[in-house]
Write an enzyme that holds these catalytic residues in place. Structure first.
Site, PDB file in Angstrom:
ATOM      1  N   ASP A  70       2.093  -0.116  -3.054  1.00  0.00           N
ATOM      2  CA  ASP A  70       2.794  -1.326  -2.621  1.00  0.00           C
ATOM      3  C   ASP A  70       2.998  -1.360  -1.112  1.00  0.00           C
ATOM      4  O   ASP A  70       3.619  -2.283  -0.595  1.00  0.00           O
ATOM      5  CB  ASP A  70       4.175  -1.410  -3.306  1.00  0.00           C
ATOM      6  CG  ASP A  70       4.054  -1.463  -4.819  1.00  0.00           C
ATOM      7  OD1 ASP A  70       3.197  -2.216  -5.308  1.00  0.00           O
ATOM      8  OD2 ASP A  70       4.801  -0.749  -5.491  1.00  0.00           O
ATOM      9  N   ASP A 122       7.125   0.994  -5.262  1.00  0.00           N
ATOM     10  CA  ASP A 122       7.227   2.455  -5.231  1.00  0.00           C
ATOM     11  C   ASP A 122       6.756   3.058  -3.915  1.00  0.00           C
ATOM     12  O   ASP A 122       6.771   4.267  -3.745  1.00  0.00           O
ATOM     13  CB  ASP A 122       6.455   3.083  -6.406  1.00  0.00           C
ATOM     14  CG  ASP A 122       4.976   2.712  -6.391  1.00  0.00           C
ATOM     15  OD1 ASP A 122       4.495   2.243  -5.344  1.00  0.00           O
ATOM     16  OD2 ASP A 122       4.314   2.899  -7.425  1.00  0.00           O
ATOM     17  N   THR A 144       2.266  -7.663 -10.815  1.00  0.00           N
ATOM     18  CA  THR A 144       1.680  -6.612 -11.652  1.00  0.00           C
ATOM     19  C   THR A 144       0.158  -6.738 -11.686  1.00  0.00           C
ATOM     20  O   THR A 144      -0.392  -7.835 -11.564  1.00  0.00           O
ATOM     21  CB  THR A 144       2.239  -6.664 -13.091  1.00  0.00           C
ATOM     22  OG1 THR A 144       1.610  -5.640 -13.867  1.00  0.00           O
ATOM     23  CG2 THR A 144       1.961  -8.020 -13.747  1.00  0.00           C
ATOM     24  N   GLY A 145      -0.464  -5.610 -11.843  1.00  0.00           N
ATOM     25  CA  GLY A 145      -1.914  -5.589 -12.005  1.00  0.00           C
ATOM     26  C   GLY A 145      -2.316  -5.767 -13.450  1.00  0.00           C
ATOM     27  O   GLY A 145      -3.516  -5.880 -13.770  1.00  0.00           O
ATOM     28  N   LYS A 186      -1.478  -7.700  -3.175  1.00  0.00           N
ATOM     29  CA  LYS A 186      -0.028  -7.879  -3.270  1.00  0.00           C
ATOM     30  C   LYS A 186       0.558  -8.469  -1.988  1.00  0.00           C
ATOM     31  O   LYS A 186       1.448  -9.320  -2.027  1.00  0.00           O
ATOM     32  CB  LYS A 186       0.646  -6.547  -3.615  1.00  0.00           C
ATOM     33  CG  LYS A 186       0.342  -6.081  -5.038  1.00  0.00           C
ATOM     34  CD  LYS A 186       1.064  -4.803  -5.389  1.00  0.00           C
ATOM     35  CE  LYS A 186       0.790  -4.411  -6.848  1.00  0.00           C
ATOM     36  NZ  LYS A 186       1.482  -3.176  -7.246  1.00  0.00           N
ATOM     37  N   ASP A 219       7.699  -4.987  -8.042  1.00  0.00           N
ATOM     38  CA  ASP A 219       6.496  -4.466  -8.672  1.00  0.00           C
ATOM     39  C   ASP A 219       6.890  -4.106 -10.105  1.00  0.00           C
ATOM     40  O   ASP A 219       8.038  -3.718 -10.353  1.00  0.00           O
ATOM     41  CB  ASP A 219       6.018  -3.216  -7.922  1.00  0.00           C
ATOM     42  CG  ASP A 219       4.833  -2.565  -8.602  1.00  0.00           C
ATOM     43  OD1 ASP A 219       3.851  -3.267  -8.858  1.00  0.00           O
ATOM     44  OD2 ASP A 219       4.909  -1.358  -8.894  1.00  0.00           O
ATOM     45  N   LYS A 220       5.973  -4.264 -11.065  1.00  0.00           N
ATOM     46  CA  LYS A 220       6.349  -4.014 -12.470  1.00  0.00           C
ATOM     47  C   LYS A 220       6.348  -2.527 -12.822  1.00  0.00           C
ATOM     48  O   LYS A 220       7.387  -1.943 -13.127  1.00  0.00           O
ATOM     49  CB  LYS A 220       5.409  -4.752 -13.431  1.00  0.00           C
ATOM     50  CG  LYS A 220       5.782  -4.515 -14.917  1.00  0.00           C
ATOM     51  CD  LYS A 220       4.796  -5.143 -15.872  1.00  0.00           C
ATOM     52  CE  LYS A 220       3.524  -4.316 -16.015  1.00  0.00           C
ATOM     53  NZ  LYS A 220       3.725  -3.047 -16.753  1.00  0.00           N
ATOM     54  N   THR A 221       5.177  -1.927 -12.767  1.00  0.00           N
ATOM     55  CA  THR A 221       5.017  -0.571 -13.291  1.00  0.00           C
ATOM     56  C   THR A 221       5.766   0.449 -12.446  1.00  0.00           C
ATOM     57  O   THR A 221       5.537   0.563 -11.241  1.00  0.00           O
ATOM     58  CB  THR A 221       3.525  -0.194 -13.354  1.00  0.00           C
ATOM     59  OG1 THR A 221       2.838  -1.211 -14.078  1.00  0.00           O
ATOM     60  CG2 THR A 221       3.332   1.136 -14.049  1.00  0.00           C
TER      61      THR A 221
END
Length: 681
Positions: A573, A569, A522-523, A550, A375-377
């Site tokens: 997710d 996180d 990522t969103g 996702k 996941d990005k953020t």
């Protein structure tokens, strides 16, 4: 491109019930307790061992076989009766754990090591008694006694080894302080930590341990959390920061508001997860247990066949000795130790490095993943806005001063990021006149008589300003841009983006070196996703993905044949973590009770992912090595015990068989302990 791989779990529900599964199968081939259960029987095995050893000495001295070997003679009154009495005490008291274990194994219809030992000692005992009383033939009392001694010693060593591995974690409990300085109505009172309640305020002096999980409300310091999270460097703590019970305070004085006590604290949750992991089943353990069951039937068949063949060729005494030797050597004592000991050691190692294993199967499966999805953020990035680059026409210091002057008093995240960037550059703000906000577009103010606008693309359009080529290229970065317009002219732009973690670059690079494909979810927009992936060297990404979508992306990758580890996180997710072959929650901090993840990383450090995979591979390698050492020697020694090389003068008697079996156990124990010296790069 990739062949379809077998999936390690059919669906997410397997994870949620793993703890229960572990409890249901908390018995291994020992017929007693799994790993940690053996540790509670150290005293029993030690007592039975020394009792049996003391009685074995006169049994050896009175053995006619040993007397003839050593060339001495010893006769006493009632010699045969005394030998039977002493041997009966060794058999029933010393052999009790094995007889009891065999009864449990047969009751569960899973014959294994205990059944093999019980069969060997029972055959030797009853044959010897009948032989001495009725046949006056050869007896095996000294072999019986030494076999039981060796078996008890092996179990005692094993229990100590497993307990030693588990104790590494239990040491964490001891680091918790017993007393705390409670601050109430301006007074400081020393109270037991067990009396603390959520909401209490405690004082933590320099060098003291923090009594329980909480939030700093006063003071600044650096805290050593290395024993808890694996973070070697002291971590700075200031008001608003969370602290973990057991961490060591540095040179500052803190006031901490307690948030969690007892079983809800970080340390208590870690110990609970580790305990569950040590009890949970492992695919390799299942393999070991199946091997032990198979070995029982093979040994029993080989023993019966050996007895039948040698009865026809030589005397029944000789045939029985061969059969008993086969049964003794086939005892998979080391097989029972091969997996539990590695599990105990590896779980302690991972926990000390801030990696918590909720599911042993997932920990083993992670060694085989060929795709890691981040996941990005908050995972690859810090989840914080910050200035990433600037483009100025003119003096950077002058334009940053103008921007900082306008933004210094704003609470907006973009304004705070620009102000922080300017402060780091040593810029001092100036007075602003006629300040006003332009809703949805930006701000305006006059600094040193110059008319300054700050805002985004909407502000440029309203003012009729068309960026030149240089600024147009800047816009394609996919970042948030803030333009600076001074006296009607576009003078600069500040690009802001979610800051990429330094460890993310190294993590992606290491994973690619390991031959693992890296993906990003990522969103955010396509532009932002492209920028982050290019910065990190990630070839594949999914942009604009909503939280509920996702899991679909993970399913798509699995359908393409990938074995997927999802790293997120653990909040939005969660569905993706469950769907993935291995779900890894990263940056859990003090919130380790994440039900959707198989593995939990305490620190928000993407570099821990390749490290985790390395540890998993090394652990599995040790398990396989142990299985070969434990069962492999049977391939050679069972035929020798059966007497296939009798014609060459090579025979293995029961006592020597017990020594060989114990040697295999020692090798497995030593090989497992070498895992402690392994330090992932």
């Amino acid at each position: 491109m990739h062949e379809k791989h077998d999936q390690h779990k059919a669906h997410g529900m397997e994870h949620n019930h793993q703890g229960e599964k572990g409890k249901e199968h908390a018995h291994d081939s020992h017929g007693g307790a799994h790993g940690s259960g053996h540790a509670h029987h150290i005293k029993e095995f030690r007592t039975r061992f020394f009792f049996s050893l003391i009685l074995t000495i006169p049994i050896l001295a009175l053995s006619s076989t040993l007397q003839s070997w050593l060339g001495f003679s010893l006769k006493i009154p009632f010699q045969e009766g005394i030998i039977i009495l002493l041997s009966s005490a060794v058999y029933f008291y010393g052999g009790y754990p094995f007889l009891k274990g065999a009864y449990a194994e047969i009751g569960r219809k899973t014959p294994g090591m205990m059944t093999l030992i019980a069969t060997a000692i029972t055959v030797a005992y009853f044959y010897s008694v009948l032989s001495l009383i009725f046949l006056h033939g050869r007896e095996f009392f000294w072999e019986l006694a030494t076999l039981i001694d060796v078996m008890l010693l092996g179990h005692w060593i094993e229990a100590k080894s497993v307990m030693g591995a588990s104790r590494a974690l239990e040491e964490l409990v001891k680091i918790m302080p017993t007393m705390a300085h409670l601050v109430k109505n301006g007074e400081i009172t020393d109270v037991a930590v067990s009396e603390l309640k959520p909401g209490d305020v405690v004082l933590v002096r320099p060098g003291e341990k923090i009594p329980s999980d909480g939030v700093v409300i006063e003071g600044e310091t650096h805290v050593n959390e290395s024993l808890l999270t694996g973070e070697s460097a002291p971590v700075r703590k200031a008001p608003g920061d969370r602290v973990i019970g057991g961490a060591v305070n540095g040179s500052g004085i803190l006031k901490v508001r307690i948030e969690k006590v007892g079983k809800k604290t970080y340390l208590a949750q870690v110990l609970q997860i580790v305990k569950r992991a040590q009890e949970s089943r492992s695919r390799t353990q299942d393999l070991a247990n199946r091997a032990a069951a198979l070995l029982f039937y093979v040994a029993l068949g080989a023993g019966i066949l050996t007895f039948a063949i040698w009865t026809g060729l030589k005397t029944p005494d000789f045939a029985l000795e061969r059969a008993v030797s086969v049964l003794v050597i086939a005892c998979p004592h080391a097989l029972g130790l091969a997996i539990p000991l590695v599990v105990a050691i590896s779980t302690a190692i991972t926990a000390r490095r801030g990696i918590l294993v909720r599911d042993r199967r997932a920990f083993e499966a992670v060694r085989n993943v060929d795709a890691v999805v981040f996941d990005k953020t908050g995972t690859l990035t810090e989840g914080k806005f910050g200035v990433s680059e600037t483009l100025f026409k003119g003096s950077e210091e002058e334009l940053l001063t103008l921007a900082y002057s306008l933004e210094q008093n704003s609470e907006h995240i973009i304004a705070k990021s620009i102000s922080e960037y300017a402060r780091e550059k040593g810029i001092k703000p100036k007075n602003v006149r006629n300040f006003r906000a332009i809703p949805g577009k930006g701000v305006y103010g006059e600094v040193d008589g110059r008319k300054v606008y700050l805002g985004g693309a909407n502000l440029l359009r309203e003012m009729g300003i068309n960026p030149d080529k240089e600024f147009s290229e800047f816009e394609k970065s996919g970042k948030t841009l803030v333009y600076i317009i001074v006296d009607g002219a576009l003078s600069g732009a500040i690009a802001l983006a979610d800051k990429i973690r330094e460890t993310s670059r190294r993590a992606v690079s290491k994973l690619k070196q390991m031959g693992i494909r890296v993906f990003m979810l990522t969103g955010d927009s396509e532009e932002v996703a492209r920028w982050v992936s290019e910065e990190l060297g990630i070839e594949d990404y999914f942009a604009g993905v909503l939280p509920h979508e996702k899991a679909e992306k993970i399913e798509q990758l699995k359908a393409r044949g990938y074995r997927v580890a999802m790293v997120g996180d653990g909040i939005n997710d969660a569905p993706a973590l469950v769907v993935a072959d291995v779900g890894i929650a990263i940056g859990a901090g003090t919130d380790v009770a994440i039900e959707s993840a198989d593995l939990i990383l305490v620190k928000n450090d993407p570099e821990a992912i390749p490290r985790l995979i390395e540890i998993s591979r090394k652990t599995y390698s040790k398990m396989v090595q142990n299985l070969w050492w434990a069962a492999g020697y049977n391939i050679i020694t069972i035929p020798l015990a059966a007497g296939v090389l009798y014609w060459a003068g090579i025979l293995i008697n029961p006592a020597f068989g017990a020594v060989l079996m114990s040697l295999s156990t020692v090798i497995v124990a030593v090989n497992s302990q070498t895992l402690r010296k392994y330090h992932p790069a």
